[in-house]
Design an enzyme around this catalytic site. Structure first.
Site, PDB file in Angstrom:
ATOM      1  N   PRO A 120       0.779  -1.239   0.000  1.00  0.00           N
ATOM      2  CA  PRO A 120       0.000   0.000   0.000  1.00  0.00           C
ATOM      3  C   PRO A 120       0.816   1.298   0.000  1.00  0.00           C
ATOM      4  O   PRO A 120       0.792   2.076   0.957  1.00  0.00           O
ATOM      5  CB  PRO A 120      -0.829  -0.137   1.275  1.00  0.00           C
ATOM      6  CG  PRO A 120       0.044  -0.931   2.188  1.00  0.00           C
ATOM      7  CD  PRO A 120       0.751  -1.908   1.293  1.00  0.00           C
ATOM      8  N   CYS A 121       1.491   1.557  -1.098  1.00  0.00           N
ATOM      9  CA  CYS A 121       2.273   2.791  -1.207  1.00  0.00           C
ATOM     10  C   CYS A 121       1.376   4.026  -1.182  1.00  0.00           C
ATOM     11  O   CYS A 121       1.836   5.122  -0.859  1.00  0.00           O
ATOM     12  CB  CYS A 121       3.148   2.769  -2.452  1.00  0.00           C
ATOM     13  SG  CYS A 121       2.266   2.497  -3.985  1.00  0.00           S
TER      14      CYS A 121
END
Length: 157
Positions: A120-121
């Site tokens: 989850p950047c």
């Protein structure tokens, strides 16, 4: 390497991988042609991504096999530890990895994340709370953050 695609509210997602795990997930505009066949090695990923977009999944349980440097892999592992619905800053992520001075290198590794959504950047924001760079476009980052942490405020009018 096998691949398939999935239509999402944000565009067409392309998934690549094999029995060793998912190696890449990317997003394209909706004009891209869908790959309708889903190889068995990618089925679990397709199902879990669909559940995520349907609002029925907040963590993924699939084998991952991203390719990158040791440093990039350390950053990506730290991204996996950001809780669903929460955010952190590039500076805080750098500190967590042991050196606040590596903030630019951490941001660069974040930008090279090959597993969109699963790693989850999008949960990394600027220290001031701003939505900073996102390879998929800031509008997608905003959508993802709102999807994971929808406002519960009720309109009075």
């Amino acid at each position: 390497m096998e691949s398939t695609s999935l239509k999402t509210p944000l565009g067409i997602v392309t998934i690549q991988g094999d029995m060793n795990g998912i190696t890449a997930i990317s997003i394209a505009e909706t004009s891209k042609t869908l790959i309708k066949e889903i190889p068995s090695s990618l089925q679990k990923c397709v199902v879990q991504l669909q559940e995520y977009f349907d609002g029925n999944r907040n963590r993924f349980d699939i084998a991952l096999n991203p390719q990158g440097t040791d440093f990039q892999k350390r950053v990506w592992q730290a991204l996996l530890e950001i809780p669903f619905g929460k955010t952190t800053s590039y500076l805080e992520l750098s500190k967590k990895l042991g050196n606040a001075k590596t903030v630019r290198a951490v941001a660069a590794a974040n930008g090279k994340n090959p597993l969109w959504i699963i790693i989850p950047c999008h949960r990394v924001i600027g220290t001031d709370g701003s939505l900073t760079g996102y390879a998929g476009g800031l509008w997608r980052k905003k959508w993802l953050l709102n999807h994971e942490n929808p406002s519960t405020q009720v309109s009075l009018f």
